[in-house]
Design an enzyme around this catalytic site. Structure first.
Site, PDB file in Angstrom:
ATOM      1  CG  HIS A   1       6.417 -43.871   8.184  1.00 13.73           C
ATOM      2  ND1 HIS A   1       6.721 -45.063   8.880  1.00 13.73           N
ATOM      3  CD2 HIS A   1       6.655 -44.393   6.826  1.00 13.73           C
ATOM      4  CE1 HIS A   1       7.099 -45.942   8.187  1.00 13.73           C
ATOM      5  NE2 HIS A   1       7.306 -45.561   6.893  1.00 13.73           N
TER       6      HIS A   1
ATOM      7  N   PRO B   1      -0.913 -44.120   7.490  1.00 17.84           N
ATOM      8  CG  PRO B   1       0.378 -44.971   5.634  1.00 17.84           C
ATOM      9  CD  PRO B   1       0.303 -43.915   6.622  1.00 17.84           C
TER      10      PRO B   1
END
Length: 465
Positions: A392, A368
């Site tokens: 991540h 994201p």
């Protein structure tokens, strides 16, 4: 009513060696048999003493039995003078403290290889974005406090224009069917097969956490955890992702194992610090040997917490799918706070990914951006140098306190408006400006993953902050 009163000398009198077996035995009986008579408890301890092998792996007396069989003396561990092999991606954009934390981890006697992803920043133990491969040892703070924290994306065959045209409907779904933080929980928690796991019956710590875990199922934590409606863009058909090119409505969630994981991390970190004391700069990197009772118990508890985190996401997405009256076309999910047994250079090692996405060859994951920046659906390239890992997320540009001091709510509202994002909840510490540029981060890991799609947030629900 009987009240237990035992001292170390009493155990020595019945034959216990003067080792940490006495400490473990006293701690155990005071916790589990405090209302029993001395005679009853001494009879139990004599059974353990007579045949400790019979009690190896036992949820109550396992540690005592192990101590009786091994009689190891706990000694302070020294760091190696040199680092294990490592690589850093996007090094110029990573703060010095995060790199120093990796360098310290690489000097552990159990360390075999390491890496730092381009979203890296300082944490406890391993830095966020840190990857560390160790030999037969697991580091609770190398996994992180939020064990099994993960991403989950569900893609629906719904026209993205509905997110604007029927905004009130989608806002209402998030408000009604998602719960955040310490104070919110579903009125009707769902049953799940995970609560039938033997670990909830056999491991004393997990017994005490089961009820809270049941009540928190299907909820999300605070901080940077979210559930979002957004637009999934698949630019071209990809055989691994398996969705035709086009634009879809997606639901993306980010959360972990709630109180279950946090309490597991706290308990076993304390045990690790006692069993492998380290120099001050490395104290949060204390490990548990996987050949020990505590090491095995943590491994079971960690995996349970990871599966529980997945179950939480599945419950969130199930509730939203029901509210949408729609069937998913595709679901993609991945852990990013976990440890795995993997073969590295022909040797089985424990690979810790603390804020890093598994990126083995053709393994799907989600990276994201922020509440206004796109996230990316990726497939791993299996890069051995990165220990098959990728970032991540975008990574923090400012700490939480810095963001609160330097960003105003009016600035946040303007950025949200410019990007057409509706925000429900969140504090200034999660402002988009507090994060690095996700596109720069993706460019720095082009040799780690291929992008197969994107997710652009449109309606974002977070904790109130």
């Amino acid at each position: 009513m009987a009240k237990l009163k035992l001292r170390g000398n009493t155990l020595i009198d019945i034959g216990f060696p003067q080792t940490n077996a006495i400490t473990y035995a006293l701690e155990t009986v005071k916790k589990h048999y405090k209302r029993e008579t001395n005679d009853r408890v001494l009879a139990l301890l004599k059974e353990v003493l007579a045949d400790p092998q019979q009690f190896m792996g036992d949820g109550i007396f396992g540690k005592t039995a192990e101590a009786l069989l091994t009689a190891k003396k706990t000694e302070a561990r020294r760091l190696n003078p040199t680092r294990a092999p490592f690589v850093i991606y996007g090094e110029n954009g990573i703060e010095p403290l995060a790199k120093e934390q990796l360098y310290t981890a690489l000097k552990l006697p159990v360390s075999k290889a390491g890496a730092l992803m381009p979203d890296g920043h300082a944490g406890y133990g391993l830095p966020i974005g840190g990857v560390l491969a160790t030999e037969n040892a697991v580091i609770p703070y190398g996994v992180g406090v939020d064990i099994g924290c993960r991403m989950c994306l569900t893609v629906y065959d719904i026209n993205p224009s509905y997110l604007e045209g029927h905004k009130d409907k989608y806002v209402g779904i998030l408000q009604e069917h998602t719960k955040f933080g310490m104070s919110e929980a579903h009125k009707n928690p769902a049953d799940h097969e995970i609560f039938e796991r033997a670990a909830f019956r056999e491991i004393p710590l997990l017994k005490t956490l089961k009820n809270k875990a049941y009540l928190q199922l299907g909820s999300s934590g605070g901080g940077n955890h979210f559930v979002e409606f957004g637009i999934v863009d698949v630019p071209a058909n990809d055989p691994v992702f398996g969705l035709p090119a086009g634009k879809y409505v997606g639901v993306l969630s980010h959360s972990g194992s709630r109180g279950l994981g946090a309490n597991i991390a706290k308990h076993y970190t304390a045990l690790a610090m006692k069993q492998t004391p380290l120099p001050k700069e490395a104290r949060h990197l204390a490990w548990l040997d996987l050949d020990t009772h505590d090491g095995q118990e943590y491994w079971i508890a960690m995996n349970l917490a990871g599966d529980y985190a997945s179950a939480c996401h599945h419950d969130i997405h199930r509730r939203i799918a029901k509210a949408l009256s729609a069937r998913p076309l595709k679901v993609v999910e991945n852990h990013h706070n976990f440890a795995w047994k993997e073969i590295i250079n022909g040797e089985e090692l424990i690979v810790h990914r603390k804020g890093a996405t598994p990126a083995q060859k053709d393994v799907l994951g989600i990276i994201p951006g922020s509440m206004t920046a796109p996230g990316y659906i990726v497939k791993g390239l299996g890069n051995a140098e990165s220990i098959n890992s990728a970032s991540h997320g975008a990574g923090r540009l400012m700490s939480r306190s810095q963001a609160k001091q330097n960003i105003t709510m009016s600035e946040v509202k303007k950025v949200l408006k410019d990007h057409g994002v509706t925000l429900l909840g969140a504090g200034l510490d999660e402002a988009p400006m507090a994060y690095k540029d996700i596109n720069k981060v993706m460019a720095q890991q082009s040799e780690l993953v291929d992008v197969v799609g994107s997710f652009t947030p449109k309606i974002v629900r977070m904790d109130r902050g």
